[in-house]
Design an enzyme around this catalytic site. Structure first.
Site, PDB file in Angstrom:
ATOM      1  N   LYS A 139      -5.276 -11.931 -20.607  1.00 54.46           N
ATOM      2  CA  LYS A 139      -4.361 -13.081 -20.555  1.00 54.46           C
ATOM      3  C   LYS A 139      -4.775 -14.107 -21.605  1.00 54.46           C
ATOM      4  O   LYS A 139      -5.087 -15.261 -21.285  1.00 54.46           O
ATOM      5  CB  LYS A 139      -4.395 -13.684 -19.147  1.00 54.46           C
ATOM      6  CG  LYS A 139      -3.541 -12.894 -18.150  1.00 54.46           C
ATOM      7  CD  LYS A 139      -2.064 -13.110 -18.416  1.00 54.46           C
ATOM      8  CE  LYS A 139      -1.170 -12.375 -17.430  1.00 54.46           C
ATOM      9  NZ  LYS A 139       0.178 -12.184 -17.956  1.00 54.46           N
ATOM     10  N   ASP A 158       4.855  -3.727  -7.685  1.00 53.01           N
ATOM     11  CA  ASP A 158       4.143  -4.524  -6.675  1.00 53.01           C
ATOM     12  C   ASP A 158       3.949  -3.723  -5.391  1.00 53.01           C
ATOM     13  O   ASP A 158       3.126  -4.085  -4.553  1.00 53.01           O
ATOM     14  CB  ASP A 158       4.970  -5.773  -6.306  1.00 53.01           C
ATOM     15  CG  ASP A 158       5.097  -6.754  -7.452  1.00 53.01           C
ATOM     16  OD1 ASP A 158       4.212  -6.761  -8.328  1.00 53.01           O
ATOM     17  OD2 ASP A 158       6.090  -7.519  -7.474  1.00 53.01           O
ATOM     18  N   GLU A 175      -5.084  -6.343 -18.223  1.00 51.11           N
ATOM     19  CA  GLU A 175      -4.260  -7.188 -19.106  1.00 51.11           C
ATOM     20  C   GLU A 175      -5.043  -8.427 -19.521  1.00 51.11           C
ATOM     21  O   GLU A 175      -5.409  -9.245 -18.667  1.00 51.11           O
ATOM     22  CB  GLU A 175      -2.950  -7.606 -18.416  1.00 51.11           C
ATOM     23  CG  GLU A 175      -2.122  -8.427 -19.404  1.00 51.11           C
ATOM     24  CD  GLU A 175      -0.889  -9.104 -18.836  1.00 51.11           C
ATOM     25  OE1 GLU A 175      -0.444  -8.790 -17.728  1.00 51.11           O
ATOM     26  OE2 GLU A 175      -0.386  -9.999 -19.556  1.00 51.11           O
ATOM     27  N   ASP A 201      -5.055  -8.798 -14.152  1.00 57.19           N
ATOM     28  CA  ASP A 201      -5.052  -9.790 -15.234  1.00 57.19           C
ATOM     29  C   ASP A 201      -6.429 -10.444 -15.336  1.00 57.19           C
ATOM     30  O   ASP A 201      -7.040 -10.724 -14.299  1.00 57.19           O
ATOM     31  CB  ASP A 201      -4.029 -10.893 -14.916  1.00 57.19           C
ATOM     32  CG  ASP A 201      -2.670 -10.329 -14.589  1.00 57.19           C
ATOM     33  OD1 ASP A 201      -1.981  -9.913 -15.524  1.00 57.19           O
ATOM     34  OD2 ASP A 201      -2.304 -10.291 -13.386  1.00 57.19           O
ATOM     35  N   GLU A 208      -2.969  -2.428 -12.113  1.00 61.45           N
ATOM     36  CA  GLU A 208      -2.810  -3.366 -13.211  1.00 61.45           C
ATOM     37  C   GLU A 208      -3.442  -4.654 -12.719  1.00 61.45           C
ATOM     38  O   GLU A 208      -3.247  -5.038 -11.549  1.00 61.45           O
ATOM     39  CB  GLU A 208      -1.326  -3.587 -13.519  1.00 61.45           C
ATOM     40  CG  GLU A 208      -1.057  -4.431 -14.754  1.00 61.45           C
ATOM     41  CD  GLU A 208      -0.889  -5.924 -14.511  1.00 61.45           C
ATOM     42  OE1 GLU A 208      -0.707  -6.659 -15.468  1.00 61.45           O
ATOM     43  OE2 GLU A 208      -0.970  -6.381 -13.340  1.00 61.45           O
ATOM     44  N   HIS A 249       0.794  -3.216  -9.419  1.00 59.36           N
ATOM     45  CA  HIS A 249       0.816  -4.456 -10.193  1.00 59.36           C
ATOM     46  C   HIS A 249       0.043  -5.571  -9.479  1.00 59.36           C
ATOM     47  O   HIS A 249       0.452  -6.004  -8.400  1.00 59.36           O
ATOM     48  CB  HIS A 249       2.283  -4.867 -10.386  1.00 59.36           C
ATOM     49  CG  HIS A 249       2.486  -6.056 -11.247  1.00 59.36           C
ATOM     50  ND1 HIS A 249       3.147  -7.181 -10.826  1.00 59.36           N
ATOM     51  CD2 HIS A 249       2.123  -6.299 -12.524  1.00 59.36           C
ATOM     52  CE1 HIS A 249       3.209  -8.055 -11.801  1.00 59.36           C
ATOM     53  NE2 HIS A 249       2.585  -7.552 -12.854  1.00 59.36           N
ATOM     54  N   ARG A 250      -1.047  -6.008 -10.051  1.00 63.16           N
ATOM     55  CA  ARG A 250      -1.966  -6.987  -9.430  1.00 63.16           C
ATOM     56  C   ARG A 250      -2.466  -6.436  -8.091  1.00 63.16           C
ATOM     57  O   ARG A 250      -2.724  -7.185  -7.156  1.00 63.16           O
ATOM     58  CB  ARG A 250      -1.279  -8.347  -9.237  1.00 63.16           C
ATOM     59  CG  ARG A 250      -0.531  -8.851 -10.469  1.00 63.16           C
ATOM     60  CD  ARG A 250       0.115 -10.208 -10.235  1.00 63.16           C
ATOM     61  NE  ARG A 250       1.080 -10.510 -11.304  1.00 63.16           N
ATOM     62  CZ  ARG A 250       1.892 -11.554 -11.332  1.00 63.16           C
ATOM     63  NH1 ARG A 250       1.834 -12.443 -10.364  1.00 63.16           N
ATOM     64  NH2 ARG A 250       2.734 -11.740 -12.328  1.00 63.16           N
ATOM     65  N   HIS A 292      -4.226 -14.159 -12.560  1.00 67.83           N
ATOM     66  CA  HIS A 292      -3.067 -14.117 -13.459  1.00 67.83           C
ATOM     67  C   HIS A 292      -2.891 -15.378 -14.286  1.00 67.83           C
ATOM     68  O   HIS A 292      -2.662 -15.318 -15.492  1.00 67.83           O
ATOM     69  CB  HIS A 292      -1.798 -13.857 -12.640  1.00 67.83           C
ATOM     70  CG  HIS A 292      -0.556 -13.781 -13.473  1.00 67.83           C
ATOM     71  ND1 HIS A 292       0.174 -14.901 -13.826  1.00 67.83           N
ATOM     72  CD2 HIS A 292       0.071 -12.726 -14.037  1.00 67.83           C
ATOM     73  CE1 HIS A 292       1.205 -14.527 -14.565  1.00 67.83           C
ATOM     74  NE2 HIS A 292       1.170 -13.219 -14.710  1.00 67.83           N
TER      75      HIS A 292
HETATM   76  O1  G3P Z   1       1.258  -5.842 -17.243  1.00 62.79           O
HETATM   77  C1  G3P Z   1       2.571  -5.997 -16.860  1.00 62.79           C
HETATM   78  C2  G3P Z   1       2.875  -7.360 -16.315  1.00 62.79           C
HETATM   79  O2  G3P Z   1       1.883  -7.692 -15.420  1.00 62.79           O
HETATM   80  C3  G3P Z   1       3.001  -8.420 -17.370  1.00 62.79           C
HETATM   81  O3  G3P Z   1       3.474  -9.627 -16.871  1.00 62.79           O
HETATM   82  O4  G3P Z   1       3.257 -11.928 -16.013  1.00 62.79           O
HETATM   83  O5  G3P Z   1       3.122 -10.030 -14.437  1.00 62.79           O
HETATM   84  O6  G3P Z   1       1.267 -10.472 -16.031  1.00 62.79           O
HETATM   85  P1  G3P Z   1       2.755 -10.545 -15.792  1.00 62.79           P
HETATM   86 CA    CA Z   2      -0.160  -8.705 -15.627  1.00 67.57          CA
END
Ligand code: G3P
Ligand code: CA
Length: 242
Positions: free
Chosen positions: A108, A226, A106, A36, A34, A7-8, A49
């Site tokens: 945004k 994460d 993702e 953003d 993942e 995640h990120r 993000h």
């Molecule tokens: O893609 C899953 C998650 O990243 C969505 O929420 O706020 O962390 O971008 P956020």
């Molecule tokens: Ca995200």
């Protein structure tokens, strides 16, 4: 076996959405990333993000108000010793030519409209021949439907926080092959129901060991975490079980 998506990037240790975090996730053996994306004033897709640069960089203001050259001057690695610019999506996709990672992009665009974002992302994914290694997700479902209509060869997945009834029916209705629910909004039954109906499930953000174990035990398609190092270790232990 459950795929591990960072995640990120490896954001538990490295500054989120930086090349350092992505490279570390790949080194950890993660199956995917993942990240953003937002859009600069001059139309560059950048990896960050928030709509504003304040939290994660040395700068201040909205991404949409900076040109790419301006935004690259900010340090996106406030956590680390070494300064690092915010990556462009181009930079990440170029780097992906040298590995086998899957990338969940993702969009945004649920707060700001970012006109033309979908086309720009699709153009880049196609340019780097990554249609079969990219999943486009968003909380803006109109946007991912637009992506599907423009590029049906690229997988889409709606993001959601709510406990949707039979989410696989909704996913099928928008031609999504997967769903990315908030972890607390899906029970084991919902996850199994979706997978039995051919819909991949990749919950976010799964950091607690009990939750990682829960998803491994039901062979959930993937989990977004994460800490890909911890999740990969737990996955290896799980695979060794008799
Ligand atoms: O893609 C899953 C998650 O990243 C969505 O929420 O706020 O962390 O971008 P956020
Ligand atoms: Ca995200």
């Amino acid at each position: 076996m459950t795929q591990i998506f960072a995640h990120r990037g490896y954001s538990a240790v490295f500054a989120e959405n930086t090349m350092s975090a992505f490279i570390a996730a790949e080194k950890a053996g993660a199956d995917g990333l993942e990240l953003d994306v937002q859009l600069t004033k001059d139309g560059e897709i950048v990896v960050i993000h928030d709509e504003k640069v304040d939290r994660t960089t040395s700068g201040s203001g909205f991404v949409k108000n900076f040109t790419f050259n301006e935004i690259r001057k900010f340090n996106a690695n406030k956590k680390g010793v070494k300064k690092e610019p915010m990556p462009s999506l181009t930079e990440v996709l170029e780097w992906m030519q040298f590995n086998q990672l899957v990338c969940n992009i993702e969009l945004k665009n649920n707060l700001l409209p970012y006109e033309g974002m979908e086309e720009k992302v699709i153009q880049l994914v196609r340019k780097y021949n990554l249609s079969n290694r990219v999943i486009i997700s968003s909380f803006n479902h109109y946007s991912i439907v637009m992506c599907y209509r423009t590029a049906p060869e690229i997988e889409i997945a709606p993001l959601f926080n709510e406990r949707i009834y039979m989410p696989w029916v909704y996913a099928q209705s928008i031609r999504a092959k997967g769903i990315h629910p908030k972890l607390v909004s899906v029970s084991d039954e919902i996850i199994k129901g979706a997978m039995e109906n051919g819909i991949a499930v990749r919950p976010y953000t799964v950091n607690k060991e009990t939750d990682i174990n829960r998803l491994l035990s039901i062979n959930c398609t993937a989990l977004i975490t994460d800490d890909p190092v911890k999740a990969m270790e737990m996955k290896k232990q799980y695979e060794k079980r008799p």
